[in-house]
Every structure is written in C-alpha cells, then in structure tokens.
Design an enzyme around this catalytic site. Structure first.
Site, mmCIF file in Angstrom:
data_model
loop_
_atom_site.group_PDB
_atom_site.id
_atom_site.type_symbol
_atom_site.label_atom_id
_atom_site.label_comp_id
_atom_site.label_asym_id
_atom_site.label_seq_id
_atom_site.Cartn_x
_atom_site.Cartn_y
_atom_site.Cartn_z
ATOM 1 C CG HIS A 196 -32.878 -22.434 3.727
ATOM 2 N ND1 HIS A 196 -32.344 -23.705 3.783
ATOM 3 C CD2 HIS A 196 -31.849 -21.619 3.385
ATOM 4 C CE1 HIS A 196 -31.042 -23.659 3.512
ATOM 5 N NE2 HIS A 196 -30.725 -22.383 3.266
ATOM 6 N NE ARG B 181 -46.819 13.720 16.088
ATOM 7 C CZ ARG B 181 -45.757 13.691 16.877
ATOM 8 N NH1 ARG B 181 -44.726 14.433 16.601
ATOM 9 N NH2 ARG B 181 -45.721 12.930 17.950
ATOM 10 C CD1 TRP C 14 -52.095 6.262 14.125
ATOM 11 C CD2 TRP C 14 -51.606 5.176 16.007
ATOM 12 N NE1 TRP C 14 -51.613 5.024 13.782
ATOM 13 C CE2 TRP C 14 -51.305 4.340 14.910
ATOM 14 C CE3 TRP C 14 -51.372 4.693 17.294
ATOM 15 C CZ2 TRP C 14 -50.782 3.057 15.064
ATOM 16 C CZ3 TRP C 14 -50.856 3.414 17.451
ATOM 17 C CH2 TRP C 14 -50.577 2.620 16.335
ATOM 18 C CE LYS D 130 -40.955 10.760 9.673
ATOM 19 N NZ LYS D 130 -40.324 9.816 8.713
ATOM 20 C CD GLU E 184 -35.643 1.180 4.747
ATOM 21 O OE1 GLU E 184 -35.926 0.471 5.719
ATOM 22 O OE2 GLU E 184 -36.150 2.309 4.572
ATOM 23 C CD GLU F 100 -42.897 2.611 5.580
ATOM 24 O OE1 GLU F 100 -43.383 2.859 6.680
ATOM 25 O OE2 GLU F 100 -41.696 2.831 5.314
ATOM 26 C CG ASN G 43 -49.907 13.174 21.943
ATOM 27 O OD1 ASN G 43 -51.082 13.241 21.609
ATOM 28 N ND2 ASN G 43 -48.934 13.818 21.314
ATOM 29 N N GLY G 44 -50.069 9.466 24.500
ATOM 30 C CA GLY G 44 -49.538 8.466 25.425
ATOM 31 C C GLY G 44 -50.632 7.505 25.856
ATOM 32 C CB CYS H 29 -51.648 11.349 19.498
ATOM 33 S SG CYS H 29 -52.492 9.789 19.703
ATOM 34 C CE LYS I 37 -39.489 3.371 3.596
ATOM 35 N NZ LYS I 37 -38.508 3.378 4.647
HETATM 36 O O1 M6R Z 1 -38.116 7.738 14.489
HETATM 37 P P1 M6R Z 1 -37.521 6.372 14.409
HETATM 38 O O2 M6R Z 1 -36.388 6.287 13.470
HETATM 39 O O3 M6R Z 1 -37.153 5.825 15.761
HETATM 40 O O4 M6R Z 1 -38.682 5.467 13.843
HETATM 41 C C1 M6R Z 1 -38.532 4.085 13.740
HETATM 42 C C2 M6R Z 1 -39.611 3.494 12.872
HETATM 43 O O5 M6R Z 1 -40.869 3.719 13.418
HETATM 44 C C3 M6R Z 1 -39.580 4.062 11.448
HETATM 45 O O6 M6R Z 1 -38.331 3.900 10.864
HETATM 46 C C4 M6R Z 1 -40.645 3.355 10.577
HETATM 47 O O7 M6R Z 1 -40.295 2.029 10.379
HETATM 48 C C5 M6R Z 1 -40.829 4.092 9.254
HETATM 49 N N1 M6R Z 1 -42.223 4.128 8.920
HETATM 50 C C6 M6R Z 1 -40.151 3.436 8.117
HETATM 51 O O8 M6R Z 1 -40.352 4.103 6.921
#
Ligand code: M6R
Length: 613
Positions: free
Chosen positions: A509, A27, A79, A608, A486, A493, A105-106, A2, A490
C-alpha cells in the site's frame, strides 16, 4: 535520561560521585558535572561528553588533596533539553551568590517568567537552562534557612523536578526533593547517597528510601528527615533493594546489550518462577489483586506503554483476545491522556514500563485512575513510580536492564502478559486441560530462548550481509507484526540504519515503492496462521529485488526456500513463538551495530528512562 548523585559521608566525595555517575551512564546523557564542598567553598568541574571526560577534567583542574578530603557533594549527567550539551549548560548550576549549587532532573516549565523576574532583580545567567533559573530562585529565597528556601522556591515552580541542593552556607547537609522525577536515598553506614536511580547506590547499600512526589528531605551523613513542601514531617519506609551489585556489571560480555540478551533464559525463568499453576491450569499473579469474579466481569483490557513496552502490549492484545476472549486494545501512552479516553470500572488498564518512570506512561496511569478504571502495572524496576502509583501489578523480575536498547525486559513483559491472559482466559473460556496445555507452553519459554542464543554465531555471520545497508524493512502478521515493529526499533536505535516495521500486507500500500535491488526485508514468517499470505508478500518483495532474511519455524522447508538467508525458531504456540523470534532480531540488530562500530549500549540521543513528555 539525566542522572543525579549526591554523597555525604566519610571521605572522598569527588571519587564517590564520579563513580556514581559512571553507574548511571547507561541512562543516556551528553554532559556531566560535579560540585563538592571544599574548605566551605563550592568547587565545580564540568565537561561535555562522557563521565570519563569529567573525571579527567576534575583531576587536571583540582589538587589531588581535594579528592581525599571532600566529604560532601552533588553530581549530574545531563541529557540536553534547554540548550545544547555544552560545558556551560551542564549541571551543577550556581545561584547568584555562587554559594548554592543545584543539580536537577525534569523541566521547569515556567522558567522564562521566573528568569525575567530574577533578571529584573539584578541576577545574571550564564546558561540557557531552566535549571540555572531554579538555582537562582533558591538562592533568592534563602534568608538563612536552606530547607525553607528550597520549599519556597519549589512552590513557585511549574513542571517536574528531582533535585539535590548543596550550600556553602550550611555545610553538612544536602536538600533533595522530587515531583515527577525519581529520587532514592541510600542509607549507608555513616554515609548517605542520593540518586535518581538505585544503580548508583547498589555498591554502597541495599537500604533505600524512595521519595514520593512533593517530598523534600534534609540529608546528612547519618540522618534523613523527610517533610512535605509545607514542612509537615512525613514517614517513608526503608526498603531493601534486593539487587546484586554484580548484576549491574558486564560480566565478561563486550556490551551490556549482549549480556542482557544472553541473560534471557534466566530472566524469563525468574519471571515465570512460581507463577504457573499446573493443577488449576492457570497462573498465580497475586500482585494483580483481582478476584476471579472481577476478572470474569472485565469488559476490556487497555494496554499502554511507549517504545518497546508498547510493542509488548501489542503482543498482549493478541493474547488477551485469543486466550481470554476479552476485547483488548493498545494505546500509545503519550496520546492517552490528551484524547480523553473513554474508560470505566469494567476496564482493566495495564501500564507497561521497564523503568516504571516513563513520564508519558505515568501521566496515562494518572488519567486512567481519574476515570475510575481498574489500573495495574507491569514494571521491572521495583519501587519505581508507576509501580508504586498503581499499587497493584506484576513485576518482571528481569534484573537490572542497563543497555538503552531494551531486550530482556521485552521478553519478560511478553511472558508476563501471556500469564495474565492465561489467568483471564481460565476464568472466562479455557477448560482446565486447555489451561494446563498453555501453561506447559509458557514453561518451555526459557529453554526455547536458550536455543536461540546458541545460534548467536550464525546470526553474527548473517548480520555481515546486512550491515552495510542504510534502509531495512521488517514485516510480519498476526502476533509477528509487533515482533516486526520491535525488530525495526532495535535495529534503528543501535545501528542507525533507517528501519521500518510494517504489517506484511501493508507494504504493497505504499512502502513497496522504496524497494530496489538489495533492499533488506526481514520477514517474520514463522509457521502460524497467515504464514502462507506472508510468503506471498515475500514473493512480492523478491520480485522487486529485495534481499530477504526470514525468521522461520524449524523444519519449515517451504518458508526457508523463499529466503536468501534464514534463522530458525523452535516450533511452539504462535503467541509463545513471538519470544524466540524477537530474540533472533535482538541478536541480528546487535551484530549489525557491532559490525558498523556503533556505540551499542548508549546510542546517540537516547536515554534509558524517558522522564520528560
Ligand atoms: O521504561 P519504559 O519501558 O517505560 O521505556 C519505554 C521506552 O522508552 C523504551 O522501551 C525505549 O523504546 C527503548 N529504547 C527501546 O529499546
């Protein structure tokens, strides 16, 4: 997650607020709303979907004069947590009288009991949200002093909040407060902007105040009066953002993600600049605030983070053990405080977070502090909560990362971890010459990444061959195992392809049962110790008909010949090679998502900055 914007100033609050929301779009959110004070009456526009839909709605429903004459208002991107992303659930929410509006927010954890109590007093609720309950609670507490009403209400609340409150009964001020959800206040010339994120403020001013937890502020066009929830004044310094508004624009690229991938030679150079000492064969990371003796006496390094930051920590784990001879381990931040971790004063806990606001990582930091560990952070966002709460650490200097999919933050996290490992290593086992050699390897990183980016067009071509699959596997071993994780993250997502990252040895396995003719296997098979075994694992996949895309070292003909397609990475130290290797996977994921027509910068369901547990 949010986003909040509040504006009080000279004119045209509605436009200012909607523009502010646009800057927070990165975000991740699913509905938006705005409330302005017009003729001492609160008027609200809300819409599910994008800020553009909200803007259209407001322009259709509101007379044009409202846009030019309003000078105060609050706005929000939501959100969804409590209730789906509908118009009625979107913020701002009103109290029972309709004269107090709130954005939040929260999460208000005890909203059910508060709501039941208010219903008993005759309150009527329209939405499913916890936020509407807080709006009603503030209205219920308001006996003629909005500030006091917000304090009284917040004393009854359990959970987290960053809020902005507007009242028709007290025009000319916004009350804002925080606990666990960031609020930053921009001090302009005759105008003040409240936001959950400096991105909404950048275009107006560089001068900001960050609220601390349990701070509450009375904000007018030319004053900010900060107190605690017991009405005791507190002093917070004015900080300079030091960010360029242009850095938060796309700069000619189709997506922020592509721009941020291309920025990596520069962001890495910024992360490294002034931090390598070729005379001592070490690194200069003053923010760590550690003496050589403290470093020499460390018993363990514990790296914590979530998502991409967790994967950077996994590379760091290899680096600390290999270079610094210190036991290192990675812990998922969300689990950390619930498993009663064993920590002591010889443990260095490194919290890794791009945003510096991730709720799970912040909670882990607090737990590590409780247990007396030596805690520091590795954040990108200057002045973020984790950076401030740890009080020591190393900033990434990657510049604003707007795309939800993290790219330049990851590579800067890894390079900073390598510099930390070098510093520790120099104090524990590295000779000066060994230190200088590794510092030279780090110095080369921006150029190595530049070479990867020059392969963009070739990687785009390769992506064509993989964009129409619905499943993919990423494999690697040693420091390339986190790179595989990673790469899979990527791809999933942003392209919504189901992608799994595995240690190359682990496929047989169980997961290998899923391989059929044409299943993509992306193998990170750089020429590092263990490569031959990875090539063996690739053969196992080929034997089952998998289509192999290899990330191989330049000139490694043997590895290239095992692959259906391959992308080359310059020859360098195995730990350093993680960085160009991941850049190849970032570009691959980007092009696959582009070909599939996905909304790359704001993938569905993602945010974000994840400020809820
Ligand atoms: O701001 P942060 O690095 O703490 O965020 C952690 C994760 O939420 C963030 O890396 C998330 O996995 C991304 N969408 C990855 O691309």
């Amino acid at each position: 997650m949010c986003g909040i914007v509040g504006y009080i100033g000279k004119a045209d609050a509605a436009t200012m607020l909607i523009n502010g929301l646009r800057r927070l779009e990165y975000r991740g959110y699913d509905s938006a709303g705005v409330a302005v004070l017009d003729d001492d009456r609160i008027v609200i526009a809300k819409a599910p979907g994008k800020v553009a839909a909200l803007s259209e709605r407001a322009r259709a429903e509101w007379p044009a004069e409202r846009f030019s004459r309003t000078t105060i208002g609050i706005a929000h991107t939501r959100w969804a947590t409590h209730g789906p992303p509908t118009e009625v659930n979107a913020h701002p929410h009103l109290d029972q009288s309709g004269e107090v509006a709130l954005v939040h927010n929260g999460i208000i954890e005890n909203y059910r009991s508060l709501r039941a109590r208010l219903v008993g007093k005759g309150h009527h609720f329209y939405s499913e949200t916890d936020t509407e309950v807080l709006a009603h609670l503030i209205g219920d507490c308001d006996k003629g002093n909005l500030f006091q009403a917000v304090c009284d209400a917040l004393h009854q609340v359990e959970g987290t909040f960053g809020i902005a409150v507007l009242s028709a009964r007290e025009p000319g001020k916004i009350i804002t407060a925080r606990r666990g959800s960031p609020i930053v206040i921009g001090i302009g010339d005759g105008e003040t902007i409240i936001a959950s994120d400096a991105a909404a403020i950048l275009a107006h001013t560089q001068r900001v105040i960050y609220l601390d937890d349990n701070d509450i502020a009375i904000v007018t066009a030319d004053s900010v009066d900060i107190r605690d929830l017991h009405n005791i004044p507190v002093t917070r310094e004015i900080a300079e953002l030091g960010l360029d508004a242009a850095a938060a624009e796309k700069g000619g690229f189709e997506h922020f993600m592509l721009k941020e991938i291309h920025e990596q030679p520069d962001s890495l150079a910024n992360a490294i600049r002034g931090r390598l000492d070729f005379n001592l064969g070490s690194s200069v990371l003053a923010g760590m605030g550690t003496s050589p003796r403290e470093l020499a006496e460390l018993g363990r390094v514990v790296l914590i983070g979530c998502g991409t930051s967790l994967h950077a920590g996994l590379v760091g784990e290899y680096a600390f053990e290999d270079l610094a001879d210190v036991h290192a381990e990675v812990q998922q931040a969300a689990e950390f405080r619930y498993r009663n971790p064993i920590l002591g004063s010889r443990d260095l806990v490194v919290a890794i977070s791009q945003s510096g606001e991730t709720a799970d990582t912040l909670a882990a930091v607090r737990e590590a502090n409780q247990k007396g560990a030596f805690v520091m952070s590795l954040c990108n966002v200057v002045g973020s909560t984790i950076a401030r709460e740890t009080g020591r650490g190393v900033y990434l200097h990657a510049g604003p990362e707007i795309s939800v999919a993290s790219t330049k933050a990851f590579t800067c996290q890894v390079v900073v971890l390598l510099m930390m490992a070098l510093k520790l290593g120099r104090g524990r086992r590295f000779s000066r010459e060994e230190g200088i050699r590794f510092a030279r390897e780090i110095e080369m990183v921006p150029a190595l990444v530049g070479r990867m980016i020059r392969q963009n067009a070739r990687i785009a071509d390769i992506a064509e061959g993989y964009a129409h699959n619905e499943h993919a596997f990423f494999i690697g071993r040693g420091p390339m195992y986190p790179v595989a994780l990673e790469g899979a993250l990527k791809l999933k997502e942003i392209s919504y392809i189901h992608a799994e990252g595995y240690h190359a040895a682990e496929l047989k396995h169980g997961p290998i049962a899923l391989l059929v003719k044409g299943t993509p296997v992306i193998a990170i098979a750089c020429d590092i110790p263990g490569k031959d075994k990875t090539l063996g694992n690739i053969e196992e996949c080929r034997a089952r008909g998998a289509r192999i895309l290899g990330i191989v070292t330049e000139g490694d003909q043997e590895a290239a010949e095992c692959m259906d397609d391959f992308i080359t990475v310059p020859r360098c130290h195995p730990l350093v090679a993680t960085i160009p290797a991941v850049v190849a996977l970032q570009l691959f994921a980007y092009h696959v998502a582009r070909i599939r027509g996905c909304e790359i910068d704001q993938p569905r369901n993602l945010a974000k900055s994840v400020t809820v547990e």
